[in-house]
Scaffold this motif. Structure first.
Motif, mmCIF file in Angstrom:
data_model
loop_
_atom_site.group_PDB
_atom_site.id
_atom_site.type_symbol
_atom_site.label_atom_id
_atom_site.label_comp_id
_atom_site.label_asym_id
_atom_site.label_seq_id
_atom_site.Cartn_x
_atom_site.Cartn_y
_atom_site.Cartn_z
ATOM 1 N N TRP A 32 0.652 -1.053 -0.256
ATOM 2 C CA TRP A 32 -0.026 0.109 -0.039
ATOM 3 C C TRP A 32 0.701 1.466 0.143
ATOM 4 C CZ3 TRP A 32 -0.104 4.095 3.216
ATOM 5 C CH2 TRP A 32 -1.206 4.719 2.895
ATOM 6 N N SER A 33 1.959 1.355 0.470
ATOM 7 C CA SER A 33 2.754 2.721 0.643
ATOM 8 C C SER A 33 3.546 2.839 -0.355
ATOM 9 C CB SER A 33 3.274 2.584 2.276
ATOM 10 O OG SER A 33 4.697 1.250 2.383
ATOM 11 N N ILE A 34 3.802 1.401 -1.221
ATOM 12 C CA ILE A 34 4.360 1.400 -1.930
ATOM 13 C C ILE A 34 3.675 2.535 -3.133
ATOM 14 C CG2 ILE A 34 6.212 0.339 -4.162
ATOM 15 C CD1 ILE A 34 7.063 -1.299 -1.938
ATOM 16 N N SER A 35 2.200 1.806 -3.069
ATOM 17 C CA SER A 35 1.801 2.421 -4.978
ATOM 18 C C SER A 35 1.104 3.579 -4.305
ATOM 19 C CB SER A 35 0.505 1.486 -4.322
ATOM 20 O OG SER A 35 0.043 1.011 -2.917
ATOM 21 N N GLN A 36 1.057 4.354 -2.815
ATOM 22 C CA GLN A 36 0.556 5.416 -2.366
ATOM 23 C C GLN A 36 1.931 6.094 -2.540
ATOM 24 O OE1 GLN A 36 -2.900 6.583 -1.743
ATOM 25 N NE2 GLN A 36 -2.674 4.231 -2.304
ATOM 26 N N ARG A 37 3.015 5.315 -2.837
ATOM 27 C CA ARG A 37 4.340 6.592 -2.873
ATOM 28 C C ARG A 37 4.451 7.741 -1.605
ATOM 29 N NH1 ARG A 37 7.334 5.770 -7.324
ATOM 30 N NH2 ARG A 37 5.555 3.670 -8.295
#
Ligand SMILES: Nc1ncnc2c1ncn2[C@@H]1O[C@H](COP(=O)(O)OP(=O)(O)OP(=O)(O)O)[C@@H](O)[C@H]1O
Ligand SMILES: [Mg+2]
Lengths: 411, 351, 364
Positions: free
Chosen positions: C319-324
């Protein structure tokens, strides 16, 4: 045949594999005794042919077919019309300008361009989701809201053939063309494209990248392992420390973090990254192997003769570890496959190629994963990947058994 | 354990002090290349308190023979013929007929064995004392105080520092210490027979000496019988009261130590003894037995030793010689015992 | 565990008493437990340092990317954006990289991993505390099951080696270990969930049902197990094959050891030999593998949790990667690595409890 032989001949008819394995010598002999290894070997051969020749035989199918979305494997389309129109609508061309009912079995977003753009027929479509969709669709046809319905044969059969009580649910409807389009062995995807062609094309990049990554990883491991063991001292300490560090960092999370920071457009770059994170296990094994090989007389003699590090590695140590390295190379390839497909599946790598991994990614992102009717879309790449990995591992394990006397069949 | 098992008592044909009687025992190993006849028609008696040495070349079948006494042969081995009678407290049983549980209880409490080359006889993850306790418990002795006292006593007997070794792990002891502990463990349950298969080969000469002394002292105190296998003939002569020469799976000569070393009647025994270097003998007078040990899958006809024998005649190639008793307790299997005796005397005169 | 402090019990060496500090430290370090913990701490430090510089030195430096984002999306000036980024990343933009590093370490030592970028005001450490336990639970349970089951089956294979059972189980374990665990996950999902409808895929999402109130009730526990079922099943399927094969080979090796033969000659019961002599020794090498396996499974949990929508640390990382959300990403990655190091540490200490030889020499 006519010559007299004094040697006892074996009571076995010649077999195709006899001649094949004869050329492969001892290796083949050993393999023939190991049935699982044989299966793995044949599997790999099939994959090799598939990846190298397959793409030339089966063209990549990029044709969007709105009427054949998520066709079940082997299924054909049929056209259904009202009894009175049976001679009017018999081919797709007859439908130009009409309204056609089609069944959308993808279970998720279909992601298609407007009908006109696809270069297909100029027809208007009514889309119905699968399940209860078929009766609704046929009702509309009976009522005249659409002019024809294009359906897969299995669904048509269920509603249009008289049931055991002799009753037909839709007496006013008939099949006007039972052989519309062609059947697809693995069915079609959410855009009506042939899954088989994607499976044939989707392995090349994946397998090549995995092989390259495995090769690089093995190379790094062999060089560093041999160096650490032969040079010793500081070099050994540093290499071992780095190996231990890389070993502790969970490589997959690091890979996705890296993929978020840099664009992994280039498969070679991806292979290198995977290799950089996967060498330590093999390196440690090589190091200890070389350390124990070093004790042996002939390597010691080479040292005494001062033949140089490269000579000792290439001529004395590597030949003795070939089987060991080969086995680990195979495992490195399967590992690279794991990382690579995992990254693609999560959508962390830009999509350049329509690979098996990308098929999985679309299966997930477009929701087809959860549709009972479009299993083939995801199961096909799943099985392609699984069989590749199984072939590799079975082959490697049989090699392992062949070369490890401890595991070799004893009483 | 299983009360219902009725011991099949064999008719007691054994003399009073005989505790182990081997009758016509034959053993083969089944291999892909054929059956290896590792033991053929072996018969002998072992008396209470005596030490019997088995001598013979590597591969002659000494280990195979002794493993059969505790039924520890590898899976590929088959006993094709014979009996192994064991007698304790007036009851005689055939070891080969015992049930699995009976043989388990027989092992170690009646017959302990120190294996050839067993450098790691102790489980590395358990303390030595735990392994003593394990052994005792397996044979129904669970009295902790008794076990501890007995263990410490035995450590003293093998001249180890009881307090130190008691809590130690195997890796904390040297090879010699481990071997001594193993001897102590061997007599923990007061067995009647202890089989020692080359117990000192891996040790240095001083440790070897110490172990032999310990063994002799233990035997004197505890009065068990020993089957002693060694390639060191001097050691065998020192330890044993009786000696059997084994060739190609057969006992070819058997007798008291004096019989074998000074009055041997078999050319193979002669060869074995003449091949040992002695200070008093010149190097070039050393005799070695020509040829190779026979292939036990297809052994030679007649006397199996004939291809290597300097006295061999045509008869030897056809007729296997029987084991004949020449003096009381001294048996040999050779058609030409008189020629061997003459040669022996001639050699002795040379020395 | 802490009370056990074995000192070198070599029989010959009588330790010379000394009050020299260096000497004392060296003896302290000779203790296996101390040394193992020390090594783990060094590893953690190395990983933290590595991540710190990785995040800052990479092309597409996330700090710069975030500053750009703030300037474009929220119309901030460069300085505003930069100071905002600095406070969320927990570093002082004007300081030298070394000072930044020292400062960052200082925050870390207080358990401060910075603030989430996407939902400002949320501390990353709180997010981690929310998600990590579920991963530890599911991965731990999966490992426990696959380890014990795999070791048992491996032992059976070794005892029955070269029989039909052995060949069949060998083949099965090869296949199980060959196929990536997420591929197993997909197969299970499609075949049993979507096609056969043995379970309801939608209902099993999340770590527990939204209608449940967390607490130590039997009902809640059952619900939690139900939701963890699929990920755990996949972890077991994916790793049991490796355990089986390794245990088989290790047991075959152990069965050939002198002490096993001697134990039989000693008349020990076969169950005692199996457990204390064969099993215990054969399972020792498995603990070294445990270390590698833990890292692998935790790493793979990103995909598995994402696939089954199980809200653990892996799916949070995704999630945090896809949200940058770079601060979260950095924090989660650190925590995942530290979990692996700590699990390895525990495996090592467990190993030393089982093998008396490593406590002294320290070499496996
Ligand atoms: N497991 C086995 N399978 C097949 N043949 C075997 C096996 N063990 C031993 N043999 C054969 O049986 C014969 C006797 O072997 P054994 O080990 O009893 O000899 P030994 O007299 O103890 O020799 P050494 O003095 O070297 O210990 C040898 O020819 C050997 O090759
Ligand atoms: Mg022997």
């Amino acid at each position: 045949m006519t010559a007299t032989t004094y040697e006892p001949t074996r009571q076995r008819s010649p077999h195709f594999f006899d001649s094949l394995f004869a050329s492969l010598g001892i290796f083949g002999l050993a393999l023939r005794r190991n049935r699982a290894g044989m299966v793995g070997f044949i599997g790999l051969m099939i994959y090799a042919v598939w990846v190298l020749i397959g793409p030339y035989l089966v063209p990549f199918d990029d044709q969007v077919r709105l009427d054949q979305i998520a066709s079940p494997p082997g299924s054909r389309l049929v056209m259904i019309t009202r009894v009175e129109d049976v001679s009017r609508y018999t081919s797709l061309d007859d439908l130009n300008g009409q309204t056609v009912g089609v069944l959308d079995r993808s279970g998720g977003e279909t992601m298609v361009e407007p009908y006109e753009d696809s270069g297909a027929l100029e027809v208007e479509t009514e889309r119905f989701s699968s399940g209860r969709g078929v009766p609704a669709l046929l009702d509309q046809l009976a009522e005249g809201d659409v002019d024809a319905v294009v359906l897969f044969s299995d669904a048509a059969k269920r509603y249009l053939t008289p049931s055991s009580s002799g009753e037909n649910d839709y007496p006013g409807l008939v099949v006007s063309n039972a052989e519309l389009g062609r059947p697809y062995i693995l069915g079609t995807d959410t855009q009506g494209r042939d899954i088989l062609s994607h499976i044939v094309h989707g392995g090349t990049t994946l397998i090549t990248t995995a092989l390259v990554a495995g090769l690089m990883s093995t190379l790094i491991a062999v060089v560093l392992g041999a160096m650490a063991a032969l040079v010793g001292g500081m070099v050994d300490t540093i290499v071992t420390a780095i190996a231990n560090l890389v070993l502790t960092i969970p490589s997959f999370p690091l890979l996705i973090v890296l993929a978020a920071l840099i664009q992994l457009n280039n498969p070679l770059m991806l292979a290198l990254l995977i290799a950089l994170l996967s060498w330590p296990v093999l390196m440690r094994a090589i190091r200890s192997q070389v350390l124990s090989l070093r004790e042996r007389d002939y390597v010691e003699a080479a040292f005494a003769l001062d033949l140089g590090l490269r000579h000792i590695i290439l001529r004395e140590i590597l030949p003795n570890m070939m089987s060991f390295v080969a086995i680990n190379f195979i495992f490195a390839v399967t590992r690279a496959m794991y990382d690579q497909v995992g990254l693609i599946f999560l959508g962390m790598v830009p999509i350049n190629d329509y690979t098996w991994g990308v098929m999985l990614y679309f299966g997930r992102s477009r929701g087809t994963l959860f549709s009972p009717d479009s299993a083939s879309m995801v199961l096909s790449p799943v099985i392609a990947i699984a069989l590749f990995q199984v072939s590799m591992v079975l082959f490697a394990r049989s090699l392992e058994e062949m070369f490890d006397p401890r595991l070799r069949t004893a009483k | 354990m299983i009360g219902a098992v009725k011991p099949t008592i064999v008719e007691n044909t054994m003399k009073n002090d005989v505790i182990l009687q081997v009758q016509d025992l034959s053993i083969v190993y089944q291999t892909p290349r054929g059956d290896v006849m590792a033991t053929t028609d072996v018969s002998f008696d072992l008396r209470k308190g005596e030490t019997m040495a088995l001598i013979g070349e590597s591969g002659s079948g000494k280990t195979t023979l002794s493993l059969s006494f505790i039924r520890m042969l590898p899976n590929s081995a088959r006993v094709t013929k014979g009996k192994i009678l064991y007698s304790r407290d007036g009851v005689t049983r055939d070891i080969l007929e015992m049930s699995d549980n009976e043989i388990r209880r027989f092992r170690w409490s009646d017959c302990a064995m120190v294996f050839q080359g067993a450098q790691n006889a102790f489980n590395p993850v358990l303390r030595v004392r735990q392994q003593f306790a394990d052994t005792a418990a397996a044979h129904g002795k669970t009295d902790k105080a008794w076990i501890k006292q007995r263990t410490l006593e035995l450590f003293k007997l093998v001249r180890l520092d009881p307090e130190r070794v008691y809590e130690a792990y195997p890796h904390e002891m040297s090879g010699g210490m481990r071997q001594r502990s193993l001897l102590a463990l061997g007599v923990l349950l007061d067995p009647q027979i202890v089989i020692l298969d080359e117990p000192t080969t891996a040790l240095d000469i001083l440790t070897q000496r110490a172990i032999i002394d310990v063994l002799k002292e233990m035997q004197q105190r505890l009065n068990f019988s020993i089957i002693f296998i060694s390639h060191d003939l001097a050691l065998a002569a020192e330890m044993a009261s009786r000696v059997a020469t084994v060739y190609a799976g057969e006992i070819v000569e058997e007798g008291s130590v004096e019989d074998i070393f000074y009055r041997h009647r078999h050319p193979y025994t002669l060869g074995l003894i003449r091949s040992v270097p002695r200070l008093s003998r010149q190097q070039d007078e050393l005799m070695s037995i020509p040829g190779e040990p026979p292939n036990l899958i297809t052994p030679p006809s007649g006397c199996k030793f004939h291809p290597r024998c300097m006295f061999a005649s045509d008869k030897c190639k056809v007729d296997p010689p029987p084991l004949v008793e020449y003096e009381p307790g001294h048996r040999a299997a050779c058609w030409h015992t008189d020629k061997v005796a003459a040669a022996r005397i001639a050699f002795a005169a040379q020395d | 565990m802490a009370t056990h402090t074995p000192t070198a019990p070599a029989l010959e060496a009588a330790p010379v008493p000394s009050f020299h500090l260096l000497d004392y430290l060296r003896r302290f370090y000779a203790n296996y437990t101390v040394r193992t913990i020390f090594k783990a701490l060094v590893t953690i430090w190395a990983v933290i340092t590595f991540t710190f510089f990785l995040i800052r030195l990479m092309p597409g430096n996330p700090v710069e990317v975030y500053v750009d984002f703030l300037m474009n999306q929220q119309n901030m000036t460069y300085d505003e954006a930069y100071s905002r980024a600095a406070s969320q990343f927990r570093f002082d933009p004007d300081a030298s990289p070394v000072t930044q590093y020292v400062e960052y370490m200082g925050h870390l030592l207080q358990g401060d991993l910075g603030e989430s970028i996407t939902s400002s005001g949320t501390r990353v450490i709180d997010q981690i505390a929310r998600f990590l336990p579920w991963t530890i639970f599911s991965v731990g349970l999966g490992l426990l099951i696959s380890f014990t089951l795999g070791a048992t089956l491996g032992t059976i294979m070794a005892y029955k080696r070269n029989t039909f059972i052995d060949h069949t189980l060998s083949l099965i374990s090869s296949i199980l270990s060959a196929v990536p665990n997420y591929i197993w996950g997909l197969m299970i999902l499609i075949i049993f969930g979507v096609q056969l409808r043995w379970f309801n895929v939608g209902e099993l999402r999340g770590t527990y049902s939204p209608t449940m109130t967390p607490g130590f009730t039997l009902e809640f526990l059952g619900d939690v197990l139900k939701h963890a079922m699929l990920p755990v099943l996949v972890y077991v399927t994916g790793s049991i094959g490796g355990w089986m094969l390794n245990m088989r080979n290790s047991t075959i090796g152990t069965l050939g050891e002198d002490y096993v033969g001697v134990a039989r000659a000693r008349g020990l019961t076969s169950s005692r030999i199996l457990l204390a002599y064969v099993g215990r020794n054969a399972s020792l090498p498995m603990f070294t593998l445990l270390a590698i396996n833990i890292g692998f499974i935790i790493g793979g949990s990103v995909i598995i949790e994402e696939l089954f929508v199980y809200k653990g640390i892996g799916s949070f990382l995704y999630w945090s990667i896809s949200q940058r959300d770079y601060t979260s990403m950095q924090g989660v990655f650190l925590i995942i690595t530290i979990s692996v190091v700590v699990s390895n540490l525990m495996a090592d200490l467990l190993y030393s409890r089982l093998d008396p030889r490593v406590r002294v020499s320290g070499e496996k």
